[in-house]
Design a protein around this motif. Structure first.
Motif, mmCIF file in Angstrom:
data_model
loop_
_atom_site.group_PDB
_atom_site.id
_atom_site.type_symbol
_atom_site.label_atom_id
_atom_site.label_comp_id
_atom_site.label_asym_id
_atom_site.label_seq_id
_atom_site.Cartn_x
_atom_site.Cartn_y
_atom_site.Cartn_z
ATOM 1 N N ASP A 185 0.821 -1.212 0.000
ATOM 2 C CA ASP A 185 0.000 0.000 0.000
ATOM 3 C C ASP A 185 0.855 1.262 0.000
ATOM 4 O O ASP A 185 0.529 2.248 -0.684
ATOM 5 N N PHE B 283 2.411 1.635 -3.460
ATOM 6 C CA PHE B 283 1.384 2.067 -4.402
ATOM 7 C C PHE B 283 1.087 3.559 -4.245
ATOM 8 O O PHE B 283 0.948 4.280 -5.226
ATOM 9 N N ARG C 271 -0.492 -8.349 -3.356
ATOM 10 C CA ARG C 271 -1.293 -7.138 -3.155
ATOM 11 C C ARG C 271 -0.805 -6.011 -4.076
ATOM 12 O O ARG C 271 -1.621 -5.263 -4.632
ATOM 13 N N ASN D 236 -2.934 -4.105 -6.901
ATOM 14 C CA ASN D 236 -3.063 -2.643 -6.969
ATOM 15 C C ASN D 236 -2.818 -2.148 -8.396
ATOM 16 O O ASN D 236 -3.549 -1.295 -8.915
ATOM 17 N N ARG E 191 -5.723 -3.258 -10.725
ATOM 18 C CA ARG E 191 -6.938 -2.437 -10.588
ATOM 19 C C ARG E 191 -6.798 -1.121 -11.325
ATOM 20 O O ARG E 191 -7.779 -0.617 -11.895
#
Length: 338
Positions: A168, A171, A248, A252, A255
């Motif tokens: 996260d 990203f 993950r 990211n 998406r």
């Protein structure tokens, strides 16, 4: 007797002059019969060339429009091919990632990371392709390669991420970098070498223009690149071999690609609409050029029947002159005295 001799010479000279004139006429008529066009256009038009000049000028203009449609059509076709292939490739990758099971398989994750890096590199190379001396994704600066190399971009992203250890956080940092458009601190300033202005209009027909400008930092293209780059970055950051965090990060990026796909398809459709405009311009130009060429040819065209008749008449006159000249030339003093 001297005066008679001089008189004969004058007659011979006159006959030779007539022969030369008829010879020239025959050559002119023969050329007209072969080409189908009048040899002395000035005489045909009686010196009034305004109409013909106007036709020639309009024909030259339409021919330039035709060249413009060819150039515009070629550029749009290349843009369509590159973006369609990029869309298909990136969406295929995003679908693979987004359908991964929650229990990430290390082998599958590693393969997807490598695939992201490969697809990112291929798409950047395609965007950077020189087509007939022009870079189609550099906006108005068509002489400049639009993007830096894939390695340079990924390397810069690795620097930006720094010591981040979560998907996260990585990203977030990369998203901010891609979205920053001022002060040369973001993706645009570092990676893009083209022009921000991409209004490149081609005149494709009388009263019709088409815009073929596009740049690699247009949102639809940049967001696709961002998604692939984030996924590819998983192989260049330290996530402690944590497959969950790597997965993950992949998701990211996937998406980003998926959320952007509708916009990219709309952009591809807009290019298709521009191609249709160019095709309509080509049809219109062909029709107008046909009309103008016919009108010009009507002015230049000779009546082949009249020309053939004139050739036969001129040949007959030449034969008679040749016979008369030969008779006078071979006339002896005894024949003259008789």
């Amino acid at each position: 007797m001297q005066s008679n001799y001089i008189g004969d010479q004058v007659r011979i000279f006159a006959l030779r002059s007539s022969t030369a004139y008829l010879g020239e006429q025959l050559n002119k008529l023969t050329k007209e019969a072969a080409s189908g066009e009048v040899a002395d256009l000035g005489l045909r038009l009686q010196g009034d060339t305004v109409v013909l000049n106007n036709l020639e000028n309009r024909i030259a203009l339409i021919e330039q429009y035709e060249k413009n449609t060819q150039d515009a059509g070629f550029a749009l076709k290349w843009q369509q091919q590159v973006l369609t292939a990029a869309s298909d490739s990136s969406v295929e990758f995003a679908n693979k990632v987004l359908t991964l099971p929650q229990a990430y398989d290390p082998v599958a994750v590693d393969e997807l990371v490598q695939e992201a890096a490969e697809k990112f590199s291929i798409i950047v190379d395609q965007l950077n392709r020189d087509v007939s001396g022009r870079y189609a994704f550099s906006g108005q600066n068509v002489s400049e390669r639009p993007l830096r190399s894939p390695n340079d971009i990924i390397g810069k992203m690795s620097e930006i991420v720094g010591q981040a250890t979560s998907a996260d956080e990585i990203f977030q940092k990369i998203s901010v970098w891609f979205d920053t458009e001022t002060n040369g601190e973001g993706f645009d300033g570092f990676a893009y070498n083209g022009a921000s202005e991409n209004n490149i209009r081609f005149s494709i027909a009388e009263g019709e223009t088409v815009n073929i400008g596009i740049s690699a930092i247009d949102p639809e293209i940049k967001n696709m690149l961002k998604g692939l780059a984030i996924a590819a970055l998983a192989d260049h950051v330290d996530l402690g071999d944590d497959n969950v965090e790597i997965g993950r990060l992949l998701k990211n990026g996937a998406r980003e690609i998926w959320n952007n796909e509708v916009n990219l398809i709309q952009r591809i459709s807009a290019i298709g609409a521009a191609q249709e405009e160019v095709e309509r311009g080509e049809v219109r130009n062909a029709a107008v050029l046909s009309e103008l060429t016919t009108a010009r040819n009507d002015i230049r065209r000779v009546d082949l029947y009249e020309t053939s008749s004139a050739i036969l008449e001129t040949e007959s006159q030449l034969r008679n002159l040749y016979l008369l000249t030969a008779r006078i030339s071979s006339l002896s003093l005894a024949d003259y005295l008789r």
